[in-house]
Design a protein around this motif. Structure first.
Motif, PDB file in Angstrom:
ATOM      1  N   ILE A  56      48.993  28.696  16.427  1.00 30.71           N
ATOM      2  CA  ILE A  56      47.813  28.256  15.683  1.00 30.71           C
ATOM      3  C   ILE A  56      47.167  29.477  15.059  1.00 30.71           C
ATOM      4  N   GLN A  58      43.848  30.909  12.883  1.00 32.31           N
ATOM      5  CA  GLN A  58      42.499  30.684  12.367  1.00 32.31           C
ATOM      6  C   GLN A  58      41.907  32.012  11.905  1.00 32.31           C
ATOM      7  N   ASN A  72      34.109  24.071  19.441  1.00 27.18           N
ATOM      8  CA  ASN A  72      35.168  23.573  18.569  1.00 27.18           C
ATOM      9  C   ASN A  72      36.490  24.288  18.882  1.00 27.18           C
ATOM     10  N   TYR A  73      36.410  25.621  19.081  1.00 24.97           N
ATOM     11  CA  TYR A  73      37.596  26.398  19.457  1.00 24.97           C
ATOM     12  C   TYR A  73      38.148  25.922  20.804  1.00 24.97           C
ATOM     13  N   ASN A  76      40.032  22.641  20.574  1.00 22.16           N
ATOM     14  CA  ASN A  76      41.373  22.822  20.014  1.00 22.16           C
ATOM     15  C   ASN A  76      42.335  23.439  21.016  1.00 22.16           C
ATOM     16  N   SER A  80      45.943  21.943  22.686  1.00 20.67           N
ATOM     17  CA  SER A  80      47.134  22.709  22.283  1.00 20.67           C
ATOM     18  C   SER A  80      47.535  23.695  23.377  1.00 20.67           C
ATOM     19  N   TYR A  85      47.560  30.858  20.326  1.00 25.36           N
ATOM     20  CA  TYR A  85      46.456  30.892  19.367  1.00 25.36           C
ATOM     21  C   TYR A  85      46.259  32.317  18.869  1.00 25.36           C
ATOM     22  N   MET A 135      44.257  25.996  10.824  1.00 23.29           N
ATOM     23  CA  MET A 135      43.082  25.123  10.809  1.00 23.29           C
ATOM     24  C   MET A 135      41.848  25.931  10.444  1.00 23.29           C
ATOM     25  N   HIS A 140      39.082  20.410  13.868  1.00 24.88           N
ATOM     26  CA  HIS A 140      39.729  20.186  15.167  1.00 24.88           C
ATOM     27  C   HIS A 140      40.665  18.990  15.080  1.00 24.88           C
ATOM     28  N   VAL A 141      41.737  19.058  15.846  1.00 28.04           N
ATOM     29  CA  VAL A 141      42.692  17.961  15.896  1.00 28.04           C
ATOM     30  C   VAL A 141      42.105  16.807  16.707  1.00 28.04           C
ATOM     31  N   LEU A 145      48.181  18.617  19.842  1.00 26.31           N
ATOM     32  CA  LEU A 145      48.892  19.117  18.666  1.00 26.31           C
ATOM     33  C   LEU A 145      50.384  18.823  18.722  1.00 26.31           C
ATOM     34  N   CYS A 225      43.277  15.625  11.875  1.00 25.68           N
ATOM     35  CA  CYS A 225      42.369  16.760  12.003  1.00 25.68           C
ATOM     36  C   CYS A 225      41.136  16.504  11.140  1.00 25.68           C
TER      37      CYS A 225
END
Length: 256
Positions: A56, A58, A72-73, A76, A80, A85, A135, A140-141, A145, A225
Motif C-alpha cells: 500500500i 500513501q 483513517n490510517y 486501513n 490490510s 504499508y 490510496m 479507506h477501503v 483489501l 474505497c
C-alpha cells in the motif's frame, strides 16, 4: 457487495460522530498529532501469489497527522493485515522520480508546484515502476483489501458514477494504462495544458482519456474505497490551511 455497503454506511456514521467529537479535542489540544510510520510490515504472512504486489502506498505533506487522519490510517491497516504499508514524503517522492524516471519525466515533474499534482504524477509512476495499491490519505477501503484485489488482477481502477478516479488505484508494474496516462500528463505539462486545474493537468481527466473506450478491470467506489468518512479538509490540512488542491490557482500550477 452487501457487507461492503454495510461497512460503508457504518464508517460514515461513526466517522461523523468522530469528527464532531474531535473538533472539541482540537479546541482544547490544538497541537495534538500522531505519527504515521514510513513503513509498516505485513502483520500476517500470506503465501498466496498475486499479480499486484501487496504494498500500500500513501503520501501526504506530512506524516504528523491529526487524530481523524490517523484513525483513517489505522482502519486501513486493520483491513490490510497481510499487506505492507509505505508512506512516502514530498521529498522522497521527488528523490525517487529523480533517481528512476527518464529525463523528460523528471523535468515535467519538477515543473509542478502543487503537492496534489505532484502526488498524481508520483502515484502513476510508482505503481507502474513497482506496483501495489495507492490510496489518498483520506480514503479507506470498505472490505479487506485482499478480498478486493484478486490474485489474478493486473490492475483495478476505481469507478465513481460514470468516470474513473485516481484516489484509489491498484496495478502490477508495467501497466499500459498507467504508461499512457503518464505520457499524457507529461504532454500536458510540457505544453502547459492546464485546463481547469489539477484535475485536468495531472488527475482523472488524463486517466480517463488514456483508458478511453477500452475494457479495463474496475470496481465502483461505494463497494471498494471511499473518502472523507473519518476525516475532512479541516483535519487533513490543519497545519497547511488552504493546502487542498481545490484552492490552487491554475496560473500557479506550473513554474514559469
Amino acid at each position: 457487495m452487501y457487507w461492503a455497503i454495510i461497512i460503508n454506511r457504518f464508517c460514515k456514521f461513526s466517522g461523523t460522530i468522530l469528527k464532531g467529537f474531535t473538533y472539541i479535542i482540537y479546541f482544547i489540544f490544538p497541537e495534538l498529532r500522531f505519527t504515521i510510520p514510513k513503513v509498516s510490515k505485513a502483520k500476517i504472512n500470506s503465501k498466496m501469489q498475486t499479480c499486484i504486489p501487496k504494498i500500500i502506498w500513501q503520501t501526504n505533506y506530512t506524516n504528523k497527522v491529526t487524530l481523524p487522519v490517523y484513525i483513517n490510517y489505522l482502519f486501513n491497516r486493520l483491513m490490510s493485515l497481510d499487506w505492507e504499508y509505505r508512506y512516502v514524503s514530498t521529498e522522497d517522492r521527488h528523490h525517487f522520480i529523480r533517481e528512476n524516471a527518464p529525463k523528460n519525466y523528471v523535468e515535467a515533474f519538477e515543473q509542478l508546484t502543487d503537492g496534489a499534482a505532484q502526488a498524481d504524477f508520483w502515484r502513476l509512476f510508482i505503481l507502474n515502476y513497482i506496483g501495489g495499491v495507492y490510496m489518498d490519505i483520506d480514503a479507506h477501503v470498505v472490505l479487506p483489501l485482499s478480498n478486493i484485489i484478486k490474485p489474478e488482477y493486473k490492475e483495478l481502477i476505481l469507478m465513481t458514477k460514470h468516470k474513473y478516479s485516481n484516489y484509489f488505484m491498484a496495478s502490477s508494474k508495467d501497466n499500459k494504462y498507467l504508461v499512457k496516462t503518464l505520457e499524457l500528463v507529461v504532454e500536458n505539462i510540457e505544453n502547459k495544458r492546464i485546463g481547469n486545474g489539477v484535475y485536468d493537468l495531472t488527475g482523472p481527466t488524463a486517466l480517463n482519456k488514456a483508458i478511453g473506450d477500452e475494457l479495463v478491470n474496475h470496481r465502483h467506489n461505494k463497494i471498494t474505497c471511499i473518502q472523507g468518512s473519518f476525516t475532512n479538509e479541516y483535519f487533513q490540512y490543519l497545519d497547511k490551511p488552504k493546502g487542498k488542491w481545490t484552492h490552487a490557482k491554475k496560473e500557479d500550477l506550473l513554474k514559469d
